[in-house]
Design an enzyme around this catalytic site. Structure first.
Site, PDB file in Angstrom:
ATOM      1  N   THR A 177      -8.057   3.477   8.653  1.00  0.00           N
ATOM      2  CA  THR A 177      -9.299   2.696   8.635  1.00  0.00           C
ATOM      3  C   THR A 177      -9.400   1.891   9.937  1.00  0.00           C
ATOM      4  O   THR A 177      -8.688   0.910  10.118  1.00  0.00           O
ATOM      5  CB  THR A 177      -9.310   1.765   7.397  1.00  0.00           C
ATOM      6  N   ARG A 235      -9.264   8.347  -0.738  1.00  0.00           N
ATOM      7  CA  ARG A 235     -10.243   8.758   0.275  1.00  0.00           C
ATOM      8  C   ARG A 235     -11.090   9.921  -0.222  1.00  0.00           C
ATOM      9  O   ARG A 235     -10.651  10.701  -1.066  1.00  0.00           O
ATOM     10  CB  ARG A 235      -9.517   9.187   1.554  1.00  0.00           C
ATOM     11  N   GLU A 290      -8.612   0.647  -3.080  1.00  0.00           N
ATOM     12  CA  GLU A 290      -9.413   0.709  -1.849  1.00  0.00           C
ATOM     13  C   GLU A 290     -10.340   1.898  -1.930  1.00  0.00           C
ATOM     14  O   GLU A 290      -9.898   3.010  -2.269  1.00  0.00           O
ATOM     15  CB  GLU A 290      -8.491   0.921  -0.652  1.00  0.00           C
ATOM     16  N   ASN A 303       0.850  -1.187   0.000  1.00  0.00           N
ATOM     17  CA  ASN A 303       0.000   0.000   0.000  1.00  0.00           C
ATOM     18  C   ASN A 303       0.894   1.248   0.000  1.00  0.00           C
ATOM     19  O   ASN A 303       1.719   1.420   0.907  1.00  0.00           O
ATOM     20  CB  ASN A 303      -0.894  -0.052   1.254  1.00  0.00           C
ATOM     21  N   GLU A 360     -11.110  -9.107   3.062  1.00  0.00           N
ATOM     22  CA  GLU A 360      -9.815  -8.808   3.667  1.00  0.00           C
ATOM     23  C   GLU A 360     -10.060  -8.668   5.168  1.00  0.00           C
ATOM     24  O   GLU A 360     -10.880  -7.853   5.600  1.00  0.00           O
ATOM     25  CB  GLU A 360      -9.217  -7.524   3.084  1.00  0.00           C
ATOM     26  N   ARG A 363      -6.803  12.868   1.232  1.00  0.00           N
ATOM     27  CA  ARG A 363      -5.716  13.285   2.138  1.00  0.00           C
ATOM     28  C   ARG A 363      -4.355  12.715   1.742  1.00  0.00           C
ATOM     29  O   ARG A 363      -3.325  13.243   2.099  1.00  0.00           O
ATOM     30  CB  ARG A 363      -6.029  12.907   3.585  1.00  0.00           C
ATOM     31  N   HIS A 381      -5.589   3.745  -1.581  1.00  0.00           N
ATOM     32  CA  HIS A 381      -6.912   4.116  -1.068  1.00  0.00           C
ATOM     33  C   HIS A 381      -7.207   5.569  -1.426  1.00  0.00           C
ATOM     34  O   HIS A 381      -6.572   6.479  -0.899  1.00  0.00           O
ATOM     35  CB  HIS A 381      -6.895   3.922   0.463  1.00  0.00           C
ATOM     36  N   HIS A 420      -3.473  -4.651   7.774  1.00  0.00           N
ATOM     37  CA  HIS A 420      -3.577  -3.490   8.655  1.00  0.00           C
ATOM     38  C   HIS A 420      -2.678  -3.659   9.880  1.00  0.00           C
ATOM     39  O   HIS A 420      -2.880  -4.561  10.684  1.00  0.00           O
ATOM     40  CB  HIS A 420      -5.002  -3.186   9.142  1.00  0.00           C
ATOM     41  N   HIS A 449       1.068   6.188   1.968  1.00  0.00           N
ATOM     42  CA  HIS A 449       1.812   7.130   2.817  1.00  0.00           C
ATOM     43  C   HIS A 449       3.037   7.739   2.136  1.00  0.00           C
ATOM     44  O   HIS A 449       3.637   8.669   2.666  1.00  0.00           O
ATOM     45  CB  HIS A 449       2.121   6.489   4.165  1.00  0.00           C
TER      46      HIS A 449
END
Ligand code: PXP
Length: 262
Positions: A120, A64, A89, A26, A169, A68, A62, A209, A29
């Site tokens: 999340t 959002r 996502e 992922n 998931e 962000r 993801h 996660h 970030h």
């Protein structure tokens, strides 16, 4: 002779199991760091390409509602540049479903989204969510594989299987955050039972996660789990070691755990 054949069979079985655990990275970030200065650096697409070069199985991102981290253009660029699948996502909203249907990622993972959360925080509540079915249908009609991000809860997984999704998931956050050993074992047990149940009803089982080099070991041993999606820890480690070493180290830990699981 029989012993030798037996040992070859066991090795072949192990290779098959290793084949079945995919690693998704992922890259959200990387975009978080980029957005801190509003420019183009570091570009999440470049990190995704480097991850692809390290033989990861998919890239997860993801988009959002508040944008962000990852932006719409990042998703489009990822889809243009990557040869490996993009796991998109998204929240179960009209905006995101339309975006997915227009841009056709390989897979969508529907997640709950709260504007004020840092990340999340838990899985979807399929008992309360009345609109998800129509969104799943739209995604599936467009040929996109569909998974749902769920807590390790049999009741939720049962509904997921009735909704006709391809995968779930399992949210590993509570297990990863647990400090007390009894709590860790209890959360792990919930994940094991849920993974077994999900597989028994025909769902592909993913997990993610909060996973790191340490807590991933017990998760990778769960043979029903076929895919792990890992973000924050790997991107954080990449600051110290570079993305290639971070990914290769994670891959080795996962593979070793899998082989040692039986
Ligand atoms: N899987 C899903 C569905 C997620 O929402 C996230 C976090 O965005 C992850 C995996 C990766 O979690 P982490 O960044 O904690 O590794």
């Amino acid at each position: 002779m029989l012993l030798i054949i037996g040992s070859i069979n066991v090795k072949l079985e192990r290779v098959k199991l290793l084949d079945k655990i995919r690693l998704g990275i992922n890259i959200d970030h990387v975009a978080t760091v980029r957005n801190a200065r509003g420019g183009k650096h570091p570009d999440p697409v470049i990190i995704a390409k480097q991850a692809e070069y390290c033989s990861v199985d998919n890239i997860t991102a993801h988009l959002r509602e508040d944008r962000r981290h990852v932006k719409d253009t990042d998703i489009k660029n990822l889809l243009n540049e990557l040869k490996i699948p993009l796991n998109f996502e998204m929240a179960s909203t009209d905006e995101m479903v339309n975006f997915a249907v227009e841009n056709l990622p390989y897979a969508c993972c529907i997640v709950p989204e709260k504007r004020n959360e840092l990340t999340t925080e838990g899985g979807l509540n399929l008992i309360e969510n009345k609109t998800i079915f129509k969104n799943i249908l739209k995604l599936k009609k467009a040929g996109i594989l569909c998974s749902l991000f769920l807590d390790p809860d049999i009741n939720q997984i049962k509904i997921a299987s009735e909704l006709g999704v391809d995968a779930i998931e399992i949210h590993t956050g509570k297990y990863c955050d647990a400090i007390d050993n009894n709590e860790i074992q209890a959360e792990l047990e919930k994940i094991k039972v849920s993974a077994k149940y999900a597989k028994s009803v025909g769902l592909d089982v993913h997990a993610g996660h909060g996973l790191n080099y340490h807590n991933v070991v017990e998760i990778a041993k769960i043979i029903e789990i076929t895919e792990l999606n890992i973000g924050h820890f790997i991107i954080g480690e990449a600051i110290f070691s570079g993305i290639e070493i971070a990914i290769k180290k994670m891959r080795k830990i996962i593979n070793d755990a899998r082989v040692n699981s039986f």
